[in-house]
Design a protein around this motif. Structure first.
Motif, PDB file in Angstrom:
ATOM      1  N   ASP A   3     -23.517  -5.033  21.233  1.00 32.24           N
ATOM      2  CA  ASP A   3     -22.821  -4.338  20.017  1.00 32.24           C
ATOM      3  C   ASP A   3     -21.393  -4.948  20.403  1.00 32.24           C
ATOM      4  O   ASP A   3     -20.737  -4.691  21.635  1.00 32.24           O
ATOM      5  CB  ASP A   3     -23.349  -3.434  19.723  1.00 32.24           C
ATOM      6  N   VAL A   4     -20.508  -4.277  19.364  1.00 35.90           N
ATOM      7  CA  VAL A   4     -18.933  -4.888  20.066  1.00 35.90           C
ATOM      8  C   VAL A   4     -18.721  -3.178  20.859  1.00 35.90           C
ATOM      9  O   VAL A   4     -17.990  -4.465  22.177  1.00 35.90           O
ATOM     10  CB  VAL A   4     -18.478  -4.641  18.195  1.00 35.90           C
ATOM     11  N   ALA A   5     -19.212  -2.185  20.661  1.00 29.27           N
ATOM     12  CA  ALA A   5     -18.405  -1.276  21.687  1.00 29.27           C
ATOM     13  C   ALA A   5     -19.059  -1.849  23.059  1.00 29.27           C
ATOM     14  O   ALA A   5     -18.661  -0.947  24.341  1.00 29.27           O
ATOM     15  CB  ALA A   5     -19.567   0.418  21.547  1.00 29.27           C
ATOM     16  N   ALA A   6     -20.111  -2.445  23.616  1.00 33.18           N
ATOM     17  CA  ALA A   6     -20.262  -2.484  24.762  1.00 33.18           C
ATOM     18  C   ALA A   6     -19.809  -3.813  25.259  1.00 33.18           C
ATOM     19  O   ALA A   6     -19.630  -3.470  26.359  1.00 33.18           O
ATOM     20  CB  ALA A   6     -22.032  -3.045  24.708  1.00 33.18           C
ATOM     21  N   ILE A   7     -19.454  -4.449  24.405  1.00 29.84           N
ATOM     22  CA  ILE A   7     -18.433  -5.465  24.770  1.00 29.84           C
ATOM     23  C   ILE A   7     -17.425  -5.047  25.201  1.00 29.84           C
ATOM     24  O   ILE A   7     -16.440  -5.697  26.103  1.00 29.84           O
ATOM     25  CB  ILE A   7     -18.598  -7.036  23.711  1.00 29.84           C
ATOM     26  N   LEU A  33      -1.255  -6.703  22.029  1.00 26.46           N
ATOM     27  CA  LEU A  33      -1.881  -5.809  22.755  1.00 26.46           C
ATOM     28  C   LEU A  33      -2.912  -4.422  21.527  1.00 26.46           C
ATOM     29  O   LEU A  33      -3.720  -4.156  22.240  1.00 26.46           O
ATOM     30  CB  LEU A  33      -0.831  -4.575  23.210  1.00 26.46           C
ATOM     31  N   ARG A  34      -2.050  -4.303  20.613  1.00 26.80           N
ATOM     32  CA  ARG A  34      -2.924  -3.890  19.394  1.00 26.80           C
ATOM     33  C   ARG A  34      -4.750  -4.289  19.310  1.00 26.80           C
ATOM     34  O   ARG A  34      -5.488  -3.571  19.678  1.00 26.80           O
ATOM     35  CB  ARG A  34      -2.414  -4.093  18.358  1.00 26.80           C
ATOM     36  N   PHE A  35      -4.608  -5.673  19.440  1.00 30.57           N
ATOM     37  CA  PHE A  35      -5.828  -6.294  19.734  1.00 30.57           C
ATOM     38  C   PHE A  35      -6.833  -5.982  20.353  1.00 30.57           C
ATOM     39  O   PHE A  35      -8.099  -5.300  20.111  1.00 30.57           O
ATOM     40  CB  PHE A  35      -5.813  -7.803  19.772  1.00 30.57           C
ATOM     41  N   VAL A  37      -6.345  -3.293  22.914  1.00 30.05           N
ATOM     42  CA  VAL A  37      -6.488  -1.387  22.476  1.00 30.05           C
ATOM     43  C   VAL A  37      -7.633  -1.756  21.528  1.00 30.05           C
ATOM     44  O   VAL A  37      -8.997  -1.009  21.845  1.00 30.05           O
ATOM     45  CB  VAL A  37      -5.390  -1.487  22.135  1.00 30.05           C
ATOM     46  N   GLU A  38      -7.586  -2.165  20.484  1.00 26.13           N
ATOM     47  CA  GLU A  38      -9.355  -2.117  19.372  1.00 26.13           C
ATOM     48  C   GLU A  38      -9.486  -2.457  20.157  1.00 26.13           C
ATOM     49  O   GLU A  38     -11.410  -2.454  19.369  1.00 26.13           O
ATOM     50  CB  GLU A  38      -8.256  -2.741  17.856  1.00 26.13           C
ATOM     51  N   LEU A  39     -10.203  -3.719  20.734  1.00 29.91           N
ATOM     52  CA  LEU A  39     -11.102  -4.093  21.218  1.00 29.91           C
ATOM     53  C   LEU A  39     -12.081  -3.687  22.014  1.00 29.91           C
ATOM     54  O   LEU A  39     -13.100  -3.639  21.953  1.00 29.91           O
ATOM     55  CB  LEU A  39     -11.172  -5.790  21.455  1.00 29.91           C
ATOM     56  N   GLU A  40     -11.056  -2.933  22.845  1.00 30.31           N
ATOM     57  CA  GLU A  40     -12.216  -2.413  23.715  1.00 30.31           C
ATOM     58  C   GLU A  40     -12.481  -0.810  23.474  1.00 30.31           C
ATOM     59  O   GLU A  40     -13.195  -0.512  23.946  1.00 30.31           O
ATOM     60  CB  GLU A  40     -10.697  -1.696  25.271  1.00 30.31           C
ATOM     61  N   ARG A  41     -11.868   0.107  22.992  1.00 26.85           N
ATOM     62  CA  ARG A  41     -12.271   0.762  21.884  1.00 26.85           C
ATOM     63  C   ARG A  41     -13.319   0.835  20.702  1.00 26.85           C
ATOM     64  O   ARG A  41     -14.357   1.529  20.205  1.00 26.85           O
ATOM     65  CB  ARG A  41     -11.319   1.692  20.595  1.00 26.85           C
ATOM     66  N   GLY A  42     -14.381  -0.853  20.849  1.00 23.58           N
ATOM     67  CA  GLY A  42     -14.791  -1.546  20.142  1.00 23.58           C
ATOM     68  C   GLY A  42     -15.444  -1.459  18.671  1.00 23.58           C
ATOM     69  O   GLY A  42     -16.124  -0.929  17.831  1.00 23.58           O
ATOM     70  N   LYS A  43     -13.745  -2.178  18.216  1.00 22.79           N
ATOM     71  CA  LYS A  43     -13.662  -2.102  16.269  1.00 22.79           C
ATOM     72  C   LYS A  43     -14.501  -3.097  16.213  1.00 22.79           C
ATOM     73  O   LYS A  43     -14.959  -4.418  16.417  1.00 22.79           O
ATOM     74  CB  LYS A  43     -12.158  -1.840  16.135  1.00 22.79           C
ATOM     75  N   THR A  45     -14.760  -5.027  13.642  1.00 22.71           N
ATOM     76  CA  THR A  45     -14.076  -5.911  12.687  1.00 22.71           C
ATOM     77  C   THR A  45     -13.655  -7.118  14.175  1.00 22.71           C
ATOM     78  O   THR A  45     -11.796  -7.880  13.134  1.00 22.71           O
ATOM     79  CB  THR A  45     -13.432  -5.483  12.014  1.00 22.71           C
ATOM     80  N   VAL A  46     -13.641  -6.698  14.824  1.00 28.23           N
ATOM     81  CA  VAL A  46     -11.975  -8.023  16.147  1.00 28.23           C
ATOM     82  C   VAL A  46     -13.053  -9.390  15.812  1.00 28.23           C
ATOM     83  O   VAL A  46     -14.264  -9.639  15.310  1.00 28.23           O
ATOM     84  CB  VAL A  46     -13.006  -7.679  17.418  1.00 28.23           C
ATOM     85  N   GLN A  47     -11.674  -9.976  15.591  1.00 23.77           N
ATOM     86  CA  GLN A  47     -11.919 -11.312  15.733  1.00 23.77           C
ATOM     87  C   GLN A  47     -13.040 -12.064  16.947  1.00 23.77           C
ATOM     88  O   GLN A  47     -12.466 -12.301  17.936  1.00 23.77           O
ATOM     89  CB  GLN A  47     -10.812 -12.145  15.261  1.00 23.77           C
TER      90      GLN A  47
END
Length: 85
Positions: A3-7, A33-35, A37-43, A45-47
């Motif tokens: 899932d996104v959090a695991a990625i 940078l914000r993207f 950070v959000e990706l590493e946190r498992g957001k 709705t990332v692109q």
């Protein structure tokens, strides 16, 4: 199943293993940078295109397994711009 959090966790671990700061990986990936950070946190709705850019910058590979079929694996590459476009 990922899932996104695991990625995001995998990306964080690989970044740290390579000794990169978040801002350095963001710059190398062509994302903000914000993207990152959000990706590493498992957001959730990332692109997807930007996720692939980050994975490519890390040298990661992805694998997709279709139901009842063999796995399809590949190196994640940034798309090349055609000069004729």
């Amino acid at each position: 199943m990922l899932d996104v959090a695991a990625i995001g966790q995998i990306i964080r671990e690989e970044r740290k293993e390579l000794g990169l700061r978040q801002d350095e990986l963001a710059a190398a990936s062509g994302v903000g940078l914000r993207f990152l950070v959000e990706l590493e946190r498992g957001k959730p709705t990332v692109q997807m295109g930007k996720v692939l850019d980050v994975l490519a910058a890390l040298g990661c590979q992805i694998q997709i397994k279709r139901p009842g079929a063999m796995a399809i694996a590949g190196q994640v590459d940034k798309p090349k711009k055609d000069k004729a476009e």
